[in-house]
Write a protein that holds these residues in place. Sequence first.
Motif, PDB file in Angstrom:
ATOM      1  N   TYR A 188      24.785  -2.556 109.210  1.00 23.36           N
ATOM      2  CA  TYR A 188      25.301  -3.107 107.800  1.00 23.36           C
ATOM      3  C   TYR A 188      24.389  -4.409 107.499  1.00 23.36           C
ATOM      4  N   ARG A 189      23.402  -4.207 106.679  1.00 20.75           N
ATOM      5  CA  ARG A 189      22.635  -5.339 105.848  1.00 20.75           C
ATOM      6  C   ARG A 189      21.899  -6.081 106.642  1.00 20.75           C
ATOM      7  N   GLU A 420      23.340  -8.832  98.041  1.00 20.64           N
ATOM      8  CA  GLU A 420      23.502  -9.249  99.281  1.00 20.64           C
ATOM      9  C   GLU A 420      23.338 -10.716  99.446  1.00 20.64           C
ATOM     10  N   GLU A 421      22.624 -11.171  98.711  1.00 16.00           N
ATOM     11  CA  GLU A 421      22.359 -12.744  98.506  1.00 16.00           C
ATOM     12  C   GLU A 421      23.750 -13.305  97.875  1.00 16.00           C
ATOM     13  N   LEU A 422      24.060 -12.764  96.625  1.00 17.91           N
ATOM     14  CA  LEU A 422      25.144 -13.203  95.831  1.00 17.91           C
ATOM     15  C   LEU A 422      26.572 -13.085  96.666  1.00 17.91           C
ATOM     16  N   THR A 428      27.965  -2.918  98.507  1.00 17.83           N
ATOM     17  CA  THR A 428      27.709  -2.092  97.404  1.00 17.83           C
ATOM     18  C   THR A 428      27.687  -0.387  97.686  1.00 17.83           C
ATOM     19  N   TRP A 429      27.973   0.128  96.479  1.00 19.04           N
ATOM     20  CA  TRP A 429      27.975   1.839  96.567  1.00 19.04           C
ATOM     21  C   TRP A 429      27.203   2.175  95.469  1.00 19.04           C
ATOM     22  N   VAL A 430      26.401   3.349  95.782  1.00 17.59           N
ATOM     23  CA  VAL A 430      25.488   4.208  95.059  1.00 17.59           C
ATOM     24  C   VAL A 430      25.780   5.638  95.156  1.00 17.59           C
ATOM     25  N   ASP A 446      24.586  -0.294 100.418  1.00 19.63           N
ATOM     26  CA  ASP A 446      25.317  -0.353 101.749  1.00 19.63           C
ATOM     27  C   ASP A 446      26.011   0.757 101.881  1.00 19.63           C
ATOM     28  N   VAL A 447      26.644   1.620 101.183  1.00 20.69           N
ATOM     29  CA  VAL A 447      27.470   2.650 101.173  1.00 20.69           C
ATOM     30  C   VAL A 447      26.700   3.842 100.018  1.00 20.69           C
TER      31      VAL A 447
END
Length: 607
Positions: A188-189, A420-422, A428-430, A446-447
């Motif tokens: 994760y990240r 990720e920064e915010l 997140t999902w795509v 992320d997902v």
Amino acid sequence: MNRMRWFLMAVLLISAAAAEENLVSNPGFEEAGDNGLPLRWGGPSSIYHRDTSVARSGEASLKYRNDDISHYALCPQGVTLEPGRIYALSAWVKTEGVVGEDSGASICLEWWDEDRGYIGGSYPKGVKGDTDWTLIEGVSARIPKEAKHFGLMCYLRKGMTGTAWWDDVALVVAREDPMRSVLVVPNYRGEVADDGPAKAVVRVVLHLTDYADLDPAGLALAWTLRPEGGEAAAHGKQTGLASTAIDLEIPVGDLPHGVYDLEVALVEPSGEVIATEHHRLRRIAAHPPRKVYVDAHNRVIVNGEPFFPLGMYWSSITADELAVYADSPFNCLMPYGRPEAEAMDLCHANDLKVLYSIKDYFHSTKYCPQSIKTEADEHEAVLEKYEAFHDHPALLGWYINDELPLSMLDRLAARQRLMEELDPQHPTWVVLYQVDQVAQYIPTFDVIGTDPYPIPSKPVGMAAEWTRKTRDAVMGARPVWQVPQVFSWANYKKTEAEKNECRPPTFDEMRSMIWQCIAEGANGIVCYSWFDIRRDKVRTFDETWPLVKRIAAEVAGVIPALLSIEETPEVACEAGDWLSWTVKQRGDTTYLIAVNADREPHEAILR
């Protein structure tokens, strides 16, 4: 520093047409055939013909002209392909007044079995409107052994009209990149805290099918860690590779805090670098308290508890519809309509989580708001939604890409880094239909999810196939939230004839597809779609909704087992590819999930 250093650079190496034989006959349409068509090309001469007044190169091109939306015709050429190979297809396309809902004028490559039954194909996105010569490119999947007949087609997508030209069509053998790698630990990240993990693990898979001269035993994997903007901080090498699948362990626990580029290179004995990929690591002191995140088992954790997303796509949220939806086993939704605070509050009041869509905030894309014209506008729009809802208790995550093309990889990866920064509090999902390109998209989410919609024209087992491909593309190291079909394609067809060819999936088909996804490793299910089943003209909402709720209740009933990370007993399976299965253990109960992904009955032995 080139920002592409931060991307996982998993690509297909396409052999140049100059180096490989073009398998297309008369690729520039210079030779004339019968009825005005180019030699060795088919199709109706009323729509297609050889044009000597327009050409990108040489003296001729292929022209398409059609004003009747009901006419759908292709200009095909039979080609000879070799099963087990990958092929790159390309053409230069020019359009004039091409209109319609689909992507426009393009090319495609298809393959069929001995009885001319459809198996698969490659369908690059086309162009429409008024365009000058534009290069259209695509890469096929590896051709299956059962494929016996092959065709390359120039065409306009169904339901489109206008004028188009093709020139310089090419079909050549391509080669897969010899190495793919995924950062599997951390999953994760790329975050490494003081309390672990002590080692990062990069899973490397060598794809040497297209490289007969390469022997794994003679190759090496070299890795280098560089702090952002700095020189190498650590490096190592693993030689004498014993297999084509390697877990490369890299010590990271003692690294100073900061952002690192992890480079992995495949090296020949001579020292020549064959392939290089990059991964991003963030060395941090500790994870801050997080509302929603992904754990090491690919489970999403919500307020400290594992959560299995079970939801549907929506358009806009209304109180009346949400009341109906809330009276069901579903626990989340993905509304395209970007709900305002009142709707978010309503979801929270009904104990429903929201996957918030900012997927349209890319200027010059089809559904982008007109107010967004630059990257600065994009950033401002994203920031506005983040500030409005990042603290809202209904927020499950950010939906940041819906099937945008790989040509936008730079922008998509930049959006992922921005999120990720915010917002370290939400993943997140795509979702992609580009199931064979998922590996290239890894830096952008992320997902991940893919959306198999086979009914009625394709095998119902497509749900299992796409889930398996998606899971394998991320090497089991990212959550997979799949999008199975509960809608009828008739909702998206223009003519009555096209609508009549479609139907909604049956209860058994919906149930099979959802459980196929789960059996193949999906960590979440978000069905498509609520708004479609409400507008279906063949099977009413009142008929469909109880069926969908019944299946959702089945899934919800075993969510504690699906989320379990307890050790499972060994199970041996004797069955064909038609079977999707998995085993879960929770307490004293062993759960065996087995799904026949075929329409015919079969027998399996599991023990």
